[in-house]
Design an enzyme around this catalytic site. Sequence first.
Site, mmCIF file in Angstrom:
data_model
loop_
_atom_site.group_PDB
_atom_site.id
_atom_site.type_symbol
_atom_site.label_atom_id
_atom_site.label_comp_id
_atom_site.label_asym_id
_atom_site.label_seq_id
_atom_site.Cartn_x
_atom_site.Cartn_y
_atom_site.Cartn_z
ATOM 1 N N GLU A 79 -2.086 0.138 16.456
ATOM 2 C CA GLU A 79 -2.912 -0.768 15.658
ATOM 3 C C GLU A 79 -3.397 -1.937 16.507
ATOM 4 O O GLU A 79 -4.574 -2.272 16.500
ATOM 5 C CB GLU A 79 -2.133 -1.288 14.454
ATOM 6 C CG GLU A 79 -2.938 -2.219 13.576
ATOM 7 C CD GLU A 79 -2.175 -2.701 12.356
ATOM 8 O OE1 GLU A 79 -2.638 -3.677 11.728
ATOM 9 O OE2 GLU A 79 -1.126 -2.123 12.023
ATOM 10 N N ARG A 108 5.916 -9.596 5.027
ATOM 11 C CA ARG A 108 6.193 -8.404 4.217
ATOM 12 C C ARG A 108 7.698 -8.251 4.007
ATOM 13 O O ARG A 108 8.131 -7.779 2.946
ATOM 14 C CB ARG A 108 5.602 -7.148 4.850
ATOM 15 C CG ARG A 108 5.736 -5.927 3.951
ATOM 16 C CD ARG A 108 4.857 -4.787 4.417
ATOM 17 N NE ARG A 108 3.465 -4.902 4.013
ATOM 18 C CZ ARG A 108 2.954 -4.350 2.919
ATOM 19 N NH1 ARG A 108 3.725 -3.664 2.090
ATOM 20 N NH2 ARG A 108 1.682 -4.481 2.626
ATOM 21 N N GLU A 149 3.992 4.906 4.289
ATOM 22 C CA GLU A 149 5.113 4.031 4.631
ATOM 23 C C GLU A 149 6.233 3.971 3.589
ATOM 24 O O GLU A 149 7.408 3.861 3.961
ATOM 25 C CB GLU A 149 4.584 2.615 4.887
ATOM 26 C CG GLU A 149 3.702 2.505 6.100
ATOM 27 C CD GLU A 149 3.071 1.126 6.216
ATOM 28 O OE1 GLU A 149 3.542 0.330 7.037
ATOM 29 O OE2 GLU A 149 2.104 0.855 5.468
#
Length: 1512
Positions: free
Chosen positions: A953, A1035, A1446
């Site tokens: 990413e 997160r 995920e």
Amino acid sequence: MVQLAYENEDVALVGRFVERGYRTIPSLWVNGQALTPTQCAQARPNQTLLNFLRSIGLTGTKLGCGEGGCGACTVVISKRTNNKKLVHQSVNACLFPILAADGMHITTVEGIGSWKAGAQSSDQDNLHPIQRAMVDMHGSQCGFCTPGIIMAIYGLFASNTEDRLNIKHLEEHLDGNLCRCTGYRPIWDAARSLCDDQEEVGASGPCGVKCRECPERESCEMDCNVEEKKQEGGCRGGLCGGVVHSCTESKVMEFKQVVDETYGEWWKRPDESFPNELTSAQNEPLLVVDTSVHSGGTWFQPHTLEELLDLFREFAPQEGGLKLVVGNTEVGIETKFKHAVFPRLVRPMESVHTLYEVVETDTHFYVGACSSLSSLQSFCHKRMADKKSMKVAAPIHDMLRWFASTQIRNVACLGGNLATASPISDMNPMLAAMGATIVLASRPRSDGGIDRRTIPVKDFFLGYRTVDKKEIEVIERVEIPLAGKFEYIAPFKQARRREDDISIVTSGMKMKLRPEGSSWIIDDISIAFGGMAPKTVMASKTMEALAGKTFEDSSFTEARAVMQNEFRMPEDVPGGQAEYRLTLACSFLHKFYLHCVNELKKEVESSDVGSLPPVLVIDNEEESAVAGFLSAQKPSIGGTQSFPEPKVATGLEESHFAGDNDKVPKVSEAAKESTKMDSVGRPVTHASGPLHCTGEASYADDIPAPENLLHGSLILASKCHALLESIDITPALKIPGVFGVFTHQDIEKLGGDNRMGPILLDDVTFLPIGEKVDFVGQVLGIVVGLSQEIAEKGARAVNVQYSEEFEGNPIVSIEDAIKAESFWTDFRHEMKRGGDVNKILSQTEVDGKELVVVEGSIRSGGQEHFCEYACLFGDCTLLISLIPVAFIAPNTSDLEPNSTLAIPSESGTNLTIYASTQAPTKTQDFCARVTNTPAARVVVRMKRMGGGFGGKETRSVFSSVAAAVAAKISNRPVRLTLNRDTDMSITGGRHAFVTYYKAGAIVEDDGSVKLHALDVKLFNNGGAKFDLTGPVMDRALFHVDNCYNWPNFHSVGTPCKTSQPPHTAFRGFGGPQGMVITEHIMDHLAIKCDISGDKLRRDNMYTMQDCTPFGMRFGDGFTGKWNVPTIFDELFTKLDVPGRRAAAAEFNAKNKWKKRGVALTPTKFGIAFTAKYMNQGGALVHLYTDGTVLISHGGTEMGQGLHTKVCQVAAQAFGIPLDDVYVNDSSTDKVANTIPSAASMSTDLYGMATLDACKQILKRIQPIRDSLPPNAKLCEVAKKAFFERVDLSAHGFFAVDNNRCGYDWAKERPEGFPIDQPENSWKGHPFNYFTQGVAFAEVEIDVLTGDHKTIHADVVVDVGSSINPAIDIGQIEGAFIQGMGWSTIEEVVYSDDDHTWIRPRAKVFTTGPGTYKIPAFNDVPEKFNVSLMQNADNPFAVHSSKAVGEPPFFLGCSVFFAIKDAVTSARNKKGEYFEFRMPATSERIRMACNDEIASQCIAKESSGSFQPKGSF
């Protein structure tokens, strides 16, 4: 004449050797064709088979590691032996020398089947049955490892063409390949479906008895038996009760029938395809002298022992010596990774019989030094049936079963193992303990005979990697004496992973007993260890303590004390794990004693000797120590997959397009009828599956080389915490073939901006002179050359100087950062709800009810993204010595690492970048920025990745930029592909976390327990650059509640800055690290409250009336259905979890040294990018006049099936067959300004964007459709629309609703905010919805070694209404196994305070699978069931689906918590809580059991608080 640097003086030898009958060009055959003499002449002495194959365009064979551990490079070599027997063997092409294939036939994946245009229909199927099985059973995802796996299976069938392979043989030998995506189960199913037998797989219950054979079958209510009965009643496979069931057994039997009917005796094809021209073994000697720029040295291939010894006499004393290679499994490692130079290599031909034969005499096994380990294993397997031979054959066979892999054993040899003298060798201690001797041969004079010298194996090893062998001597054979009466031998090993792994400690033990009076006396004993010293070592003092003693428990107990003193190691011993290694050695001794008791009992019972002393009796609970995995049958992996009956559900599109007058129309009834069935909801195979399975799928490194291609190799910093003083590139430029060296100064000349970073521009492309080196491996520049080898040499030649080291040590760990206050304080976030937790948790009761408070800390380690390779034969624990001034990034085609091809055009003013990246736009932006090129002139294209998991990413960008800089300056194409070793050294991984917590729960009057308050402080290790560390922490904060309601909540997340490489996104993105914290706390509270952990979890799950600490409500209009409690209850009842816990407790009570554990673990995972702007996506759709559809969208395909699902959405919209829809690649000139494919959001974004584009086209052509007959086909509609000038292309776009994404941590409560709204809800709505699930796991651990196996896993996940159930189940299985790996065997280690033996400080040690383990084929749960929840529609995503990539990852941690449960039983201390750190490696499991043996091996001062060392 001046000799060029790369010329070879051995050219002068050619004439002399040709006169002696030597050939100078090898004979090479590939896929049934003889290569031309010109092609054969290109083969070089130091060239691997893989390098050669890829150079001639056969790119289906991949380079995953270069060390023979991942299997991506597997091919099959076939040859005639000297007795004209045809032999087929799978080998690792990345190690096997091309010249060793002289006279052999090489079969690659391209040679067994192909997916050609026009061959997609079943009657034109060009796929091999193995390829077809893998496609149909969903055995590929990213596809990078698939060709190697297929060739490994092909090799197993090819090795047994007379009789079709059986399942047990397959399970025993499919051990040399790795897959990071699938979780292996579908691959097992595909492979088993091809076998001859109909054996039931995965059909045994926890009791170990197959359900259909169980005498209590009618009354048994275990779920395994219930499922078996269902299958017998007609639910074996197919639709039943609205649910589609598929089980391993039914698939195996059904597909086997199809294969048998379609392909005939296909397993005989390897024999049939073997070239007739190769009718006999190649017996003419070969000499190849490399005169190319690569300086590949000289290759000798003699055909007699005398010639071999003459070569050693002539060349061994010369500079560079003469190196003997057989399988190249060690020399290849030294050449590639230690940069060893061997100017002369010799490989004796198989006509030298004494080197290759394995024979038995009345007294010995004679093993030729060059005979393959697989031939020795096979020989011993056969001899195990003979009573006389069995005592020696069985331990050798059992040790070799777990030695490396089938591909390695097929070529590696015993002589090489001995000569290498690895201190962690498996076989060397065995041979030493057995009393084996080595025969060394030499020929001191050319006119003389052969001299032979014999030396015991135990005396052969003089020190680290040094042996008692003269330079002109060759190991000819090993002589192993047979064992006599009352003589017993046993092998032992423990590694980080059972399969295909080097040992931590390995041992061979041999004991001879004699009867004396009423006792048995230890007449002789021999104990040898690997992993306990710098060489194979005998336990001399322990042996002395036992010799002559009575054979009884007390003698061995006393001997253990001697052993502890004999082998106690300092804490900083190379390799670390001092206490564990000592514990293993002592545990092995205890196992050996119990093994001998059992063996003695058997021998006495069958003995014809009259009166013998009584045999000791082992307590029943001790019996469990006898069995180990070395001799155990490898497991059968199977399971069931269940999903709701496919349907086309309406989801977000119903409300999203509600404002339009027309809903998405169908083109015509004819178009609708042209498809056999709906596309959405069908479990169709991966769109690229056939290409994966034939090797025809192209990855970045497979793109054919453009003209004038240069190869790149990065220059990396070899130390940190110092200033970069200078970079001298002159030595590199002197190397022939080096084109250029580019550094920061060259970026300045371009006028580019050197800065990089996804959030903060705190990173650089190339570190400028005079700046601080922040981490080991920081990029300093790039060398480009005419070949990869030349570029590597150039990079090694660059002279880098450092100065002014800063005060103190580099900050490496989180604890270092906390002490130094090294934080990114601007990104420290806090979340509060309810009252003051400090005050609350200082109380002892609430409203007259007891408040139970617990306090502690939790640590979870990092994780590498990686698909694995293995350093199997070198001493990986000592590879960290001799670190050069600059180390380099050699180019390989890893499984699959960062890879870029940068092509300049228009005089370098334009750049086309082919990159393996999840973020094409980010790659485009920084390539443009750094090279000073307008973004409009930079195009990034991405076809497919060989896996991503977040690692591509952001941390792929730097390598693409480096290649772009070199391409721009040189105006030539540049290819840069990182070696796995380099990739793991510098790209970072999952963030390690350290958390400190305090939690309280109220004990209610009825005995139930309610959570009351939680205070957690989270710290994560971000490395040297910010990258995505802050969002990862965010997160984690969003998920630290997991599924439980904490009325009073306080959390603080602090990102730490250290000297590790920048850490980055990884599947789960911090969510799993947050949820692990809560599950630990729940365990702690359950113990303290003396309540079942299952009950505590269930009683405190969110309900529809609750909201999260960040203000999200549960309910249909907010997060959708809240299904976790329902799933939890379903599994709890269906699996009879209380019954399973009771059964585990009963098992544990009966077994002292084996323990079982059970866990039931829930998850909820928020779906959305927490950065609001990222929740958008675009798609470009073209309808062509033949009725086919081409889609380009902003997402990238990394194996997750995104393109397949998007095609299904479009096919459904147009009402056409799925085959008529295609996604080509992801490209920034088709869909611009894209978002990285991450956060599991891709189908949500690009499915909706594609649907939007389809809708636009459908709306435009609706009038055309209306004007045509009802039966008009789509192609007719499209053609007429074209002639009427209707636009048949559309750009679709989708953005998540503004009120359903985004969260502002700093936003204060607005004035007048409604009091009835949840606390913190004014900050935003971070997630669109939750994907939910629960997993059950049952494990068994070996207390004495720390080994574990997963007996059973049952997983249920709510994925809404699945667009493709097969892909979703594959994602769940792969995520589960990856999460299991993170929490159990995958341990990242750095040079820090806990690992001072690694140098330099802050260097990552786990840069390859010799030290870093991902799960292998046999690590999968033996019974692995996955179900998609029924009636779980989701109104917030396309077609009512849910994200799946995920969320299931955390469910793999159920295995960790089951292990913890088993360890708790082993500790046997009721009411005690202990911190069990993650991952649960074999070391942590063993040492946490805290038994008497482990306690004795731990220093007394730390015995009560001992924790194995770790990097956090």
